[in-house]
Design an enzyme around this catalytic site. Structure first.
Site, PDB file in Angstrom:
ATOM      1  N   GLY A   1      28.961  34.889   9.706  1.00  0.00           N
ATOM      2  CA  GLY A   1      28.827  35.768   8.555  1.00  0.00           C
ATOM      3  C   GLY A   1      28.446  35.022   7.295  1.00  0.00           C
TER       4      GLY A   1
ATOM      5  CB  SER B   1      28.956  31.057   9.138  1.00  0.00           C
ATOM      6  OG  SER B   1      30.194  31.309   9.757  1.00  0.00           O
TER       7      SER B   1
ATOM      8  CG  ASP C   1      33.073  43.075   7.831  1.00  0.00           C
ATOM      9  OD1 ASP C   1      33.675  44.010   8.389  1.00  0.00           O
ATOM     10  OD2 ASP C   1      33.627  42.033   7.452  1.00  0.00           O
TER      11      ASP C   1
ATOM     12  CB  ALA D   1      34.821  61.486   9.637  1.00  0.00           C
ATOM     13  CD  GLU D   2      36.797  66.926   9.522  1.00  0.00           C
ATOM     14  OE1 GLU D   2      36.030  67.531  10.296  1.00  0.00           O
ATOM     15  OE2 GLU D   2      37.561  66.009   9.896  1.00  0.00           O
TER      16      GLU D   2
END
Length: 360
Positions: A138, A141, A163, A222-223
């Protein structure tokens, strides 16, 4: 000024104790030509009849003459100790494309921010004749790769983090696998929430970026999705789930990126300000494991090919970035100007789809 030498000393009020912690010693564990009784040895394992009285690990008072010192001399390719490097052969990496995790292992090493540690790493690479270093990881690194570059070490970074928050690339290896894991988990939790007519809060990873929460929210219906980039007041969260319940929705799914809120805080706020008692699931390391998705496996293969091709062409000090459907070698300095945050229109789409499903 008195030195305390007894463990059973009784302390009295206003006693002041000063503790001095000595700086840790920097110890070089050296290979030593110590005879070993080797019972069996192949490419993967060595079985030794350790002499009686031989210390296994170097420690205070025993920095030499240990089993580790002897093994460093006997096993020229022993890895993981004091800069020793183990060459990888074709058989070592055969079949790993379908394996989760990393055979190289990984760990945070904040000390690498120190110049003296960077210089030591550079010296190790030079001692082993390593002209080019391909770094997989990431943004931390990549920062290490850039630090080595400034010491005149040739590096290339292959972006790999769930991520998906690195500059210079729209996708990082591992993100799609984690995303699919979260979507599968949300589907299972949705079944239970529907049956029990409950609000379900699901915390996913994303300390500084809400890519996993947003994409999983879109894919699973999802709401609400709470992300660090677009903070939503908790009173608005309560207002939304109250409204959806009044319109006939018997359950709600709320995805929370860990960097937006503490999911426990969200749960308690909803419980105190509504008549709902939400369930809470923290997916945690569940998101990090498992075999890679087809997209991640293909992305890893293509980025690896590009990294090697770059070195053959004499190109280095870059990141293998995925941009607009193409995998390109992007110099580190240019990559810093290429930031790919979450798409606001996709974030707003979550709300649009939630309301649309209620109205129709």
């Amino acid at each position: 000024g008195n030195k305390i030498g007894k463990a059973n000393l009784r302390l009295t009020p206003n006693t002041v104790i000063h503790v001095e912690v000595p700086e840790p010693e920097s110890v070089e564990v050296k290979a030593e030509d110590i005879p070993l009784d080797v019972l069996y040895e192949d490419h993967d394992i060595i079985i030794v009849n350790k002499p009686r009285g031989m210390v296994v690990h170097p420690a205070v008072g025993n920095y030499s003459g240990t089993l580790v010192n002897a093994l460093l001399y006997h096993c020229k390719d022993l890895s993981g100790i004091n800069g020793e490097i183990r060459p990888l052969q074709a058989r070592d990496v055969g079949g790993i494309i379908t394996t989760g995790g990393t055979i190289l292992r990984t760990a945070r090493y904040p000390e690498f921010k120190n110049l003296d540690v960077q210089q030591r790493a550079y010296r190790i690479l030079q001692d082993f004749g390593i002209d080019h270093l391909i770094v997989i990881g990431g943004d931390g690194s990549q920062a290490g790769a850039e630090a080595l570059m400034r010491l005149d070490q040739s590096t290339i970074t292959i972006p790999c983090t769930i991520d998906n928050d690195m500059n210079g690339t729209q996708y990082t290896i591992g993100f799609d696998t984690a995303l699919n894991t979260v979507v599968d988990a949300v589907g299972r939790i949705r079944d239970t929430s529907n049956s029990h007519e409950r609000v379900a809060i699901i915390e996913v990873m994303g300390r500084h970026a809400g890519h996993i929460a947003l994409q999983a929210g879109l894919a699973s219906g999802a709401e609400l999705v709470l992300v660090p980039e677009y903070p939503m007041p908790l009173d608005e969260v309560c207002e939304h789930i109250n409204k959806t319940h009044q319109l006939g929705k018997e359950y709600s799914i709320i995805l929370v990126a860990e960097g937006a809120y503490s999911s426990g805080e969200v749960k308690e706020y909803i419980k105190q300000h509504t008549y709902f008692d939400p369930s809470l699931t923290v997916l945690g390391y569940l998101q990090r494991g498992g075999a890679p998705s087809a997209l991640d496996a293909i992305l890893a293969a293509r980025m690896s090919e590009l990294a090697v091709d770059c070195l053959v062409r004499g190109e280095h000090n870059c990141i293998t970035g995925y941009v607009d459907g193409q995998i390109r070698a992007i110099p580190y300095e240019m990559a810093k100007t290429m930031k790919f945050g979450i798409d606001k229109s996709q974030y707003e789409l979550i709300s649009i789809l939630s309301h649309y499903c209620l109205l129709y």
